[in-house]
Design a protein around this motif. Structure first.
Motif, PDB file in Angstrom:
ATOM      1  N   HIS A  91       0.866  -1.174   0.000  1.00 32.48           N
ATOM      2  CA  HIS A  91       0.000   0.000   0.000  1.00 32.48           C
ATOM      3  C   HIS A  91       0.902   1.222   0.000  1.00 32.48           C
ATOM      4  CE1 HIS A  91      -3.132  -2.842   1.281  1.00 32.48           C
ATOM      5  NE2 HIS A  91      -4.009  -1.920   0.919  1.00 32.48           N
ATOM      6  N   GLN A  92       0.732   2.084  -0.984  1.00 30.60           N
ATOM      7  CA  GLN A  92       1.525   3.303  -1.072  1.00 30.60           C
ATOM      8  C   GLN A  92       0.617   4.500  -0.825  1.00 30.60           C
ATOM      9  OE1 GLN A  92       3.620   2.992  -4.911  1.00 30.60           O
ATOM     10  NE2 GLN A  92       5.293   2.033  -3.813  1.00 30.60           N
ATOM     11  N   PHE A  93       0.957   5.284   0.189  1.00 29.45           N
ATOM     12  CA  PHE A  93       0.145   6.436   0.596  1.00 29.45           C
ATOM     13  C   PHE A  93      -1.305   6.018   0.854  1.00 29.45           C
ATOM     14  CE2 PHE A  93       3.745   8.047  -1.754  1.00 29.45           C
ATOM     15  CZ  PHE A  93       4.236   9.028  -0.904  1.00 29.45           C
ATOM     16  N   GLY A  94      -1.467   4.810   1.404  1.00 29.77           N
ATOM     17  CA  GLY A  94      -2.785   4.333   1.791  1.00 29.77           C
ATOM     18  C   GLY A  94      -3.561   3.639   0.687  1.00 29.77           C
ATOM     19  N   ASN A  95      -2.987   3.557  -0.519  1.00 29.90           N
ATOM     20  CA  ASN A  95      -3.684   2.947  -1.649  1.00 29.90           C
ATOM     21  C   ASN A  95      -2.972   1.671  -2.095  1.00 29.90           C
ATOM     22  OD1 ASN A  95      -5.595   5.175  -1.977  1.00 29.90           O
ATOM     23  ND2 ASN A  95      -3.824   6.350  -2.688  1.00 29.90           N
ATOM     24  N   TRP A  96      -3.765   0.668  -2.457  1.00 30.24           N
ATOM     25  CA  TRP A  96      -3.206  -0.593  -2.913  1.00 30.24           C
ATOM     26  C   TRP A  96      -2.477  -0.373  -4.239  1.00 30.24           C
ATOM     27  CZ3 TRP A  96      -1.484  -5.000  -1.524  1.00 30.24           C
ATOM     28  CH2 TRP A  96      -1.383  -6.073  -2.408  1.00 30.24           C
ATOM     29  N   ALA A  97      -1.227  -0.801  -4.298  1.00 28.48           N
ATOM     30  CA  ALA A  97      -0.409  -0.570  -5.491  1.00 28.48           C
ATOM     31  C   ALA A  97      -0.137  -1.846  -6.269  1.00 28.48           C
ATOM     32  CB  ALA A  97       0.919   0.076  -5.089  1.00 28.48           C
ATOM     33  N   GLY A  98      -0.592  -2.985  -5.768  1.00 28.77           N
ATOM     34  CA  GLY A  98      -0.342  -4.236  -6.473  1.00 28.77           C
ATOM     35  C   GLY A  98       1.124  -4.637  -6.390  1.00 28.77           C
ATOM     36  N   GLN A  99       1.587  -5.373  -7.401  1.00 33.31           N
ATOM     37  CA  GLN A  99       2.970  -5.847  -7.391  1.00 33.31           C
ATOM     38  C   GLN A  99       3.951  -4.686  -7.454  1.00 33.31           C
ATOM     39  OE1 GLN A  99       4.409  -9.247  -9.911  1.00 33.31           O
ATOM     40  NE2 GLN A  99       5.803  -7.698 -10.745  1.00 33.31           N
ATOM     41  N   LEU A 100       4.918  -4.701  -6.558  1.00 35.59           N
ATOM     42  CA  LEU A 100       6.001  -3.722  -6.554  1.00 35.59           C
ATOM     43  C   LEU A 100       7.327  -4.466  -6.716  1.00 35.59           C
ATOM     44  CD1 LEU A 100       4.619  -1.523  -3.651  1.00 35.59           C
ATOM     45  CD2 LEU A 100       4.691  -0.917  -6.080  1.00 35.59           C
ATOM     46  N   GLY A 101       7.807  -5.079  -5.655  1.00 40.00           N
ATOM     47  CA  GLY A 101       9.013  -5.892  -5.734  1.00 40.00           C
ATOM     48  C   GLY A 101      10.290  -5.088  -5.733  1.00 40.00           C
ATOM     49  N   GLY A 265       9.390   9.377   6.006  1.00 43.43           N
ATOM     50  CA  GLY A 265       8.974  10.058   4.784  1.00 43.43           C
ATOM     51  C   GLY A 265       8.181   9.215   3.808  1.00 43.43           C
ATOM     52  N   VAL A 266       8.306   7.876   3.880  1.00 40.01           N
ATOM     53  CA  VAL A 266       7.566   7.061   2.914  1.00 40.01           C
ATOM     54  C   VAL A 266       7.264   5.690   3.530  1.00 40.01           C
ATOM     55  CG1 VAL A 266       9.691   6.352   1.715  1.00 40.01           C
ATOM     56  CG2 VAL A 266       7.485   6.239   0.512  1.00 40.01           C
ATOM     57  N   MET A 267       6.394   5.706   4.540  1.00 40.51           N
ATOM     58  CA  MET A 267       6.053   4.501   5.307  1.00 40.51           C
ATOM     59  C   MET A 267       5.010   3.637   4.599  1.00 40.51           C
ATOM     60  SD  MET A 267       5.904   5.804   9.249  1.00 40.51           S
ATOM     61  CE  MET A 267       5.335   4.201   9.856  1.00 40.51           C
ATOM     62  N   ASN A 268       5.266   3.302   3.349  1.00 40.68           N
ATOM     63  CA  ASN A 268       4.401   2.374   2.644  1.00 40.68           C
ATOM     64  C   ASN A 268       4.592   0.968   3.222  1.00 40.68           C
ATOM     65  OD1 ASN A 268       3.624   4.492   0.934  1.00 40.68           O
ATOM     66  ND2 ASN A 268       5.303   4.058  -0.481  1.00 40.68           N
ATOM     67  N   THR A 269       3.614   0.080   3.009  1.00 37.43           N
ATOM     68  CA  THR A 269       3.742  -1.250   3.599  1.00 37.43           C
ATOM     69  C   THR A 269       4.880  -2.048   2.983  1.00 37.43           C
ATOM     70  OG1 THR A 269       2.062  -2.166   2.093  1.00 37.43           O
ATOM     71  CG2 THR A 269       1.308  -1.409   4.266  1.00 37.43           C
ATOM     72  N   ASP A 270       5.285  -1.708   1.772  1.00 37.81           N
ATOM     73  CA  ASP A 270       6.431  -2.395   1.176  1.00 37.81           C
ATOM     74  C   ASP A 270       7.748  -1.907   1.766  1.00 37.81           C
ATOM     75  OD1 ASP A 270       5.447  -0.074  -0.474  1.00 37.81           O
ATOM     76  OD2 ASP A 270       7.419  -0.303  -1.383  1.00 37.81           O
ATOM     77  N   ASN A 271       7.688  -0.860   2.575  1.00 37.25           N
ATOM     78  CA  ASN A 271       8.892  -0.338   3.240  1.00 37.25           C
ATOM     79  C   ASN A 271       8.903  -0.678   4.731  1.00 37.25           C
ATOM     80  OD1 ASN A 271       9.730   0.784   0.841  1.00 37.25           O
ATOM     81  ND2 ASN A 271       8.873   2.803   1.279  1.00 37.25           N
ATOM     82  N   MET A 272       8.142  -1.670   5.114  1.00 41.57           N
ATOM     83  CA  MET A 272       8.063  -2.087   6.516  1.00 41.57           C
ATOM     84  C   MET A 272       8.673  -3.477   6.664  1.00 41.57           C
ATOM     85  SD  MET A 272       6.568   0.465   8.093  1.00 41.57           S
ATOM     86  CE  MET A 272       5.994  -0.224   9.657  1.00 41.57           C
ATOM     87  N   SER A 273       9.719  -3.577   7.467  1.00 42.22           N
ATOM     88  CA  SER A 273      10.440  -4.831   7.656  1.00 42.22           C
ATOM     89  C   SER A 273       9.766  -5.704   8.709  1.00 42.22           C
ATOM     90  CB  SER A 273      11.869  -4.534   8.098  1.00 42.22           C
ATOM     91  OG  SER A 273      12.501  -5.667   8.652  1.00 42.22           O
ATOM     92  N   ILE A 274       9.752  -7.013   8.478  1.00 42.92           N
ATOM     93  CA  ILE A 274       9.185  -7.924   9.481  1.00 42.92           C
ATOM     94  C   ILE A 274      10.128  -8.089  10.673  1.00 42.92           C
ATOM     95  CG2 ILE A 274       7.652  -9.147   7.916  1.00 42.92           C
ATOM     96  CD1 ILE A 274      10.796 -10.878   9.031  1.00 42.92           C
ATOM     97  N   HIS A 275      11.314  -7.515  10.582  1.00 49.07           N
ATOM     98  CA  HIS A 275      12.251  -7.545  11.706  1.00 49.07           C
ATOM     99  C   HIS A 275      12.125  -6.304  12.594  1.00 49.07           C
ATOM    100  CE1 HIS A 275      14.342 -10.942   9.875  1.00 49.07           C
ATOM    101  NE2 HIS A 275      14.328 -10.287   8.740  1.00 49.07           N
ATOM    102  N   GLY A 276      11.238  -5.378  12.234  1.00 48.46           N
ATOM    103  CA  GLY A 276      11.149  -4.131  12.983  1.00 48.46           C
ATOM    104  C   GLY A 276      12.378  -3.265  12.777  1.00 48.46           C
ATOM    105  N   LEU A 277      12.919  -3.291  11.545  1.00 47.63           N
ATOM    106  CA  LEU A 277      14.094  -2.490  11.209  1.00 47.63           C
ATOM    107  C   LEU A 277      13.692  -1.330  10.314  1.00 47.63           C
ATOM    108  CD1 LEU A 277      16.618  -5.325  10.225  1.00 47.63           C
ATOM    109  CD2 LEU A 277      16.454  -4.143  12.425  1.00 47.63           C
TER     110      LEU A 277
END
Length: 522
Positions: A91-101, A265-277
């Motif tokens: 999710h980027q800026f609260g919107n589903w963005a689909g495949q990023l990678g 500055g850009v807390m999208n879900t693809d920028n969130m680590s499962i390690h809490g890093l």
């Protein structure tokens, strides 16, 4: 160069992309794609971290070797390694963005050293199937910012990925830095990032969105097996425990961001680590003047979703998306919702305790937040430098009057002439209450100062400092990169020779590109 102990757990145990081409496309039924880094024309090592090198089994001489330069510029492969890029959504800026990678990141290998495992990832190493319309490369300015910031955060005590190397590629990269239709060629660069893994919230979101539930279970079980081994099974209860641990790690990470004044500055879900890093350093920044509404990201200028004061709320929102992603393995919303609902309450308790410790109140007798709320209000009455204010606060003595205490932190004010009449009265009232509270504590002035100075850094990587190093690097002068790297290794120390960096943002930095607002362009 000393041989590294290569492990390929991720690629050996999880489903790979069945296509071998490096064409940009939708990648289904896979957690990753094999891909080779793009060869660079004339690589040059700008900087390397001996400390991070030691983590993975390399010494100072290894970092200076030709082999090191070839491998970490993408021109050679590590023996027995199979580089890959990861498939994930977000999710980027609260919107589903689909495949990023991994559009510009390539995992070179996983290595083992002294019983610990590290994934080595090149950022800016070329096109992957996930690059969308981009080239997969990175420019020098963003690479310097990432390299310095990850190490600065580590030494501040903030959970983060690490930086091993910063290498100039020798190739030019076309970028429209301000997205204003004026692209220019810039120097290309590559950073090697190091982390236990680069699995993200979006890694699970992608699989659930495509109803690839077998792969979802495989990835969750893999993550638990290697990164949360204290969870010994793969039952519904274990998956709930897994989510709870990620939520707790995320909470602690955000708490540290707020402590030091960092804005991602850009807390999208693809920028969130499962390690809490802390991961993916793009348009980040540290607060200069204390402003909960500040975001460094030009793309976020209008809605300020990722502003400093909103980071805890966004973290919770992102955890909701992770909960949705793993829900098929739990099939019970109640326990996941309970964890999510407790997030804000738990955060507020920890935040209040953290803020009290920042002002030198360590007694558990104080549980209300009145003094903190009052302070946060005052810090916004006139531009007040966050880092300088809290550092100078430790110099106050129990014998000081309110006006004497105010005098000791005046360096933090950007416009000292504004501290008069109502603003002055409000500050004096706060200091009166503060001094009264300090006198209830059992610590001496020196004891309190010592403890506060371990919590409130003296030096942080302000945007203007990073930009100064970038400006010099664009002229082939890399000396300031090392100066800042060394400075930020000891952010809580006085460092008398570096006093010049204990300063407010200069006026010229208010409007200079790279100092006030930044884009995602790199």
């Amino acid at each position: 160069m000393n041989p590294l102990q290569i492990k390929n757990r991720f690629t050996e145990e999880l489903p790979a992309d069945s296509e071998q081409s490096n064409e940009i496309r939708q990648v289904k039924n896979a957690c990753f794609s094999y891909v080779l880094p793009k060869k660079t024309s004339n690589p040059k090592l700008i900087h390397a971290s001996i400390e991070v090198g030691n983590l993975i089994g390399l010494d100072a001489n290894d970092l200076k070797s030709d082999t090191f330069l070839k491998i970490f510029s993408g021109n050679e492969l590590l023996p027995n390694s199979k580089p890959f890029s990861m498939c994930y959504a977000g999710h980027q800026f609260g919107n589903w963005a689909g495949q990023l990678g991994d559009g510009r990141a390539i995992n070179l290998a996983e290595v083992e050293n002294k019983g610990k495992f590290y994934t080595l990832q090149l950022k800016g190493a070329g096109k992957t199937p996930y690059s969308r319309t981009a080239d997969g490369l990175a420019v020098l300015r963003s690479s310097i910012r990432e390299y310095l910031c990850a190490e600065a955060m580590f030494h501040l005590g903030v959970p983060t990925t690490r930086s091993l190397s910063l290498i100039l590629s020798g190739d030019e990269v076309l970028r429209d830095m301000l997205y204003d239709g004026h692209p220019e060629y810039e120097k290309g660069a590559i950073v090697c990032r190091v982390a236990p893994s680069f699995i993200r919230f979006g890694s699970f979101e992608m699989l659930t969105a495509r109803n690839e539930l077998k792969n979802l279970k495989q990835l969750v079980d893999f993550t638990i097996k290697y990164y949360y081994p204290e969870i010994t099974g793969n039952t519904k209860t274990d998956y709930i425990s897994f989510f709870k641990k990620i939520a707790n790690k995320t909470l602690d990470m955000i708490l540290e961001w707020q402590r030091v004044g960092f804005v991602h500055g850009v807390m999208n879900t693809d920028n969130m680590s499962i390690h809490g890093l802390t991961i993916d350093y793009g348009p980040y920044g540290w607060l200069d003047n204390y402003d909960p509404n500040w975001t460094p990201n030009t793309t976020d200028r209008q809605h300020k979703r990722y502003r400093f004061g909103n980071q805890p709320n966004v973290a919770q929102w992102n955890l909701y998306q992770l909960a949705n992603a793993i829900f098929p393995l739990v099939n019970d919303a109640a326990p996941l919702e309970a964890i999510l609902e407790s997030f804000q309450k738990d955060f507020q308790v920890k935040y209040n305790n953290m803020m009290l410790s920042k002002i030198g109140i360590f007694s558990t007798k104080e549980t209300n937040s009145i003094l903190i709320d009052y302070l946060e209000h005052n810090l916004q009455l006139s531009e007040t430098d966050m880092t300088i204010f809290f550092r100078k606060l430790s110099t106050i003595s129990l014998k000081d009057t309110a006006i004497e205490a105010l005098e000791k932190i005046k360096l933090a004010f950007y416009n000292p002439s504004e501290i008069q009449q109502n603003i002055l009265e409000t500050w004096l009232e706060w200091f009166s209450q503060y001094l009264e509270r300090l006198n209830v504590e059992s610590l001496s002035d020196e004891g309190r100062k010592t403890k506060m100075n371990l919590i409130n850094p003296k030096y942080v990587l302000r945007n203007y400092m990073a930009q100064m190093s970038i400006d010099l690097a664009n002229k082939d002068n890399f000396s300031l990169i090392d100066e800042l790297y060394q400075l930020l290794r000891k952010p809580y120390d006085e460092q008398p020779k570096n006093e010049k960096w204990f300063a407010k943002r200069p006026d010229w930095a208010r409007s200079k590109v790279g100092c006030s607002m930044l884009s995602c362009s790199s």
